[in-house]
Design an enzyme around this catalytic site. Structure first.
Site, PDB file in Angstrom:
ATOM      1  N   ILE A   1     -79.836  14.403  53.685  1.00 38.49           N
ATOM      2  CA  ILE A   1     -80.394  15.219  55.037  1.00 38.49           C
ATOM      3  C   ILE A   1     -81.209  16.290  54.418  1.00 38.49           C
ATOM      4  CG2 ILE A   1     -78.003  16.556  54.636  1.00 38.49           C
ATOM      5  CD1 ILE A   1     -78.075  16.618  58.036  1.00 38.49           C
ATOM      6  N   ALA A   2     -82.013  16.419  55.019  1.00 38.12           N
ATOM      7  CA  ALA A   2     -83.199  17.412  54.879  1.00 38.12           C
ATOM      8  C   ALA A   2     -83.224  18.573  55.911  1.00 38.12           C
ATOM      9  CB  ALA A   2     -84.533  16.605  54.849  1.00 38.12           C
TER      10      ALA A   2
ATOM     11  N   GLU B   1     -69.248  20.008  55.883  1.00 30.66           N
ATOM     12  CA  GLU B   1     -69.922  20.009  54.708  1.00 30.66           C
ATOM     13  C   GLU B   1     -69.325  21.341  53.771  1.00 30.66           C
ATOM     14  OE1 GLU B   1     -74.336  21.393  52.911  1.00 30.66           O
ATOM     15  OE2 GLU B   1     -73.906  20.824  55.032  1.00 30.66           O
TER      16      GLU B   1
ATOM     17  N   ARG C   1     -56.663  26.457  19.498  1.00 29.69           N
ATOM     18  CA  ARG C   1     -57.633  27.274  18.818  1.00 29.69           C
ATOM     19  C   ARG C   1     -56.815  28.357  18.109  1.00 29.69           C
ATOM     20  NH1 ARG C   1     -61.759  27.751  15.502  1.00 29.69           N
ATOM     21  NH2 ARG C   1     -62.932  29.520  16.015  1.00 29.69           N
TER      22      ARG C   1
ATOM     23  N   GLN D   1     -52.074  38.863  24.092  1.00 31.55           N
ATOM     24  CA  GLN D   1     -51.593  39.413  25.644  1.00 31.55           C
ATOM     25  C   GLN D   1     -52.876  39.312  26.563  1.00 31.55           C
ATOM     26  OE1 GLN D   1     -50.753  43.376  26.838  1.00 31.55           O
ATOM     27  NE2 GLN D   1     -48.610  42.685  26.959  1.00 31.55           N
TER      28      GLN D   1
ATOM     29  N   GLY E   1     -65.203  30.998  23.304  1.00 30.28           N
ATOM     30  CA  GLY E   1     -65.919  31.246  22.203  1.00 30.28           C
ATOM     31  C   GLY E   1     -67.469  30.621  22.113  1.00 30.28           C
TER      32      GLY E   1
ATOM     33  N   GLY F   1     -75.098  24.864  50.977  1.00 32.86           N
ATOM     34  CA  GLY F   1     -74.073  24.604  51.997  1.00 32.86           C
ATOM     35  C   GLY F   1     -74.063  25.905  52.758  1.00 32.86           C
TER      36      GLY F   1
END
Length: 380
Positions: free
Chosen positions: A124-125, A243, A269, A280, A340, A364
């Site tokens: 759709i354009a 949409e 990790r 924490q 990281g 959108g």
């Protein structure tokens, strides 16, 4: 939290989607990213698997399921697979209602079988170089000449634009009437005067072809007009909530995937002798993200149910779209940080998800436009 949106039949469809993506898309997606476009054959494979046109009537080859939960399941599984190059959501969620609700019997017979088989890729354009969110400001024109419409103008940022065989083009048929002079015209590939520009180089979604489209005295049959002439703006407004719901569904699925990747990383990790998730600050951050994602999921599921019931308002769709996409960019940013240096490496899925997330708050309807819609709904 236990969610109650999907039924066993939807989970069966989810298994079908996963198997299809694992077989037909995942092994090729890295190459598609490098090429900037997916293989045409994946569309035909999707049609053969029953993934295209889930709500199109079976007489045209569709699934006949007027239930957006099937659309949502496919959207979620595409996100989960990382196959962001597949433009099936645009095809099924955005273009489909224009071709099913605004067309004549003859038009449906011409276009819908190919839509469902994957032989016709659609787009759709709307957007133009000088008009994005302001659809009333478009300049592409369509002038009636006998039994033809002659189009002149340019469109940009068109998803599926390079592969598309059929494009719903937003045009001005009565420029002096502003928003009341907009119409929708279907332009088919190969039409004289219809050309495609360069493949646009993007920050993310690299395997999803996005193109410029040009119309230079492009002559199409007048019968390719869909809906009511000069009523196109209202047709667009009626379909935009669907949409935006589609975008919100994908945004929440992306948040959930990002969180899952990051939780796995936080558990494995180690830094200073313990998993980084045990610190924490990191534990609190992940707890916050998990809470916000759960709230977003609950609201979006509610919106899907409301859409199925014919009750999803323009305002609620706008709320879902801006909130979930802004959350997606936030989650992506925080998850890259928690990874990281690895989060900055494209070999890690979190980096690609971060890049892919950025456009969500733009297409959108931008976040700012969504807030404007909501503000007007408050009588302001």
């Amino acid at each position: 939290m236990e969610q109650h949106l999907y039924e066993p039949v939807h989970e069966e469809f989810r298994d079908l989607c996963r198997r299809f993506l694992t077989r037909e898309a995942v092994p090729h997606h890295e190459r598609w990213e490098a090429d900037g476009i997916v293989d045409r054959e994946v569309w035909r494979a999707a049609g053969a698997a029953g993934l295209l046109g889930p709500d199109v009537d079976p007489e045209y080859g569709g699934g006949g399921q007027r239930d957006f939960r099937f659309n949502a399941v496919l959207d979620e599984e595409i996100v989960a697979s990382g196959c962001s190059g597949l433009g099936f959501g645009l095809h099924n969620d955005v273009v489909a209602p224009y071709l099913t609700e605004l067309t004549t019997d003859d038009q449906r017979k011409r276009w819908l079988p190919g839509f469902c088989s994957g032989d016709l890729v659609t787009a759709i354009a709307m957007s133009e170089p000088g008009a994005g969110s302001d659809l009333a400001g478009i300049r592409t024109s369509a002038v009636r000449d006998g039994d033809s419409l002659v189009l002149n103008g340019q469109k940009t940022f068109i998803t599926n634009g390079e592969l598309a065989d059929l494009v719903v083009v937003v045009v001005k048929t009565a420029p002096e009437q502003g928003a009341h002079g907009v119409s929708l015209v279907v332009v088919e590939s190969g039409t004289p005067g219809f050309g495609r520009g360069r493949r646009l180089a993007k920050v993310g979604l690299k395997a999803n072809d996005t193109a410029e489209l040009f119309f230079d005295d492009c002559r199409v049959p007048a019968e390719n007009l869909i809906g009511t002439e000069n009523h196109g703006f209202y047709h667009l407004m009626a379909n935009l909530p669907r949409e935006r719901l589609s975008i919100a569904v994908a945004a929440v699925a992306a948040c959930e995937k990002l969180l899952a990747l990051t939780l796995e990383h936080a558990r494995s990790r180690e830094a200073f002798g313990r998993p980084i998730g045990r610190f924490q600050h990191n534990r609190f951050l992940l707890a916050e993200l998990d809470t916000e994602i759960t709230i977003a999921r609950t609201f979006v599921n509610h919106c899907v149910a409301e859409f199925n019931a014919g009750r999803l308002s323009v305002t609620d769709a706008a709320k879902a779209k801006w909130w979930t996409t802004e959350l997606q960019t936030k989650v992506a940013d925080r998850c890259v940080q928690l990874h990281g240096g690895y989060g900055f490496m494209l070999e890690y899925p979190v980096a690609k998800a971060w890049l892919d997330s950025r456009v969500q708050t733009i297409y959108g309807g931008t976040t700012e436009i969504m807030k404007e819609i909501i503000g007007r709904g408050l009588g302001l």
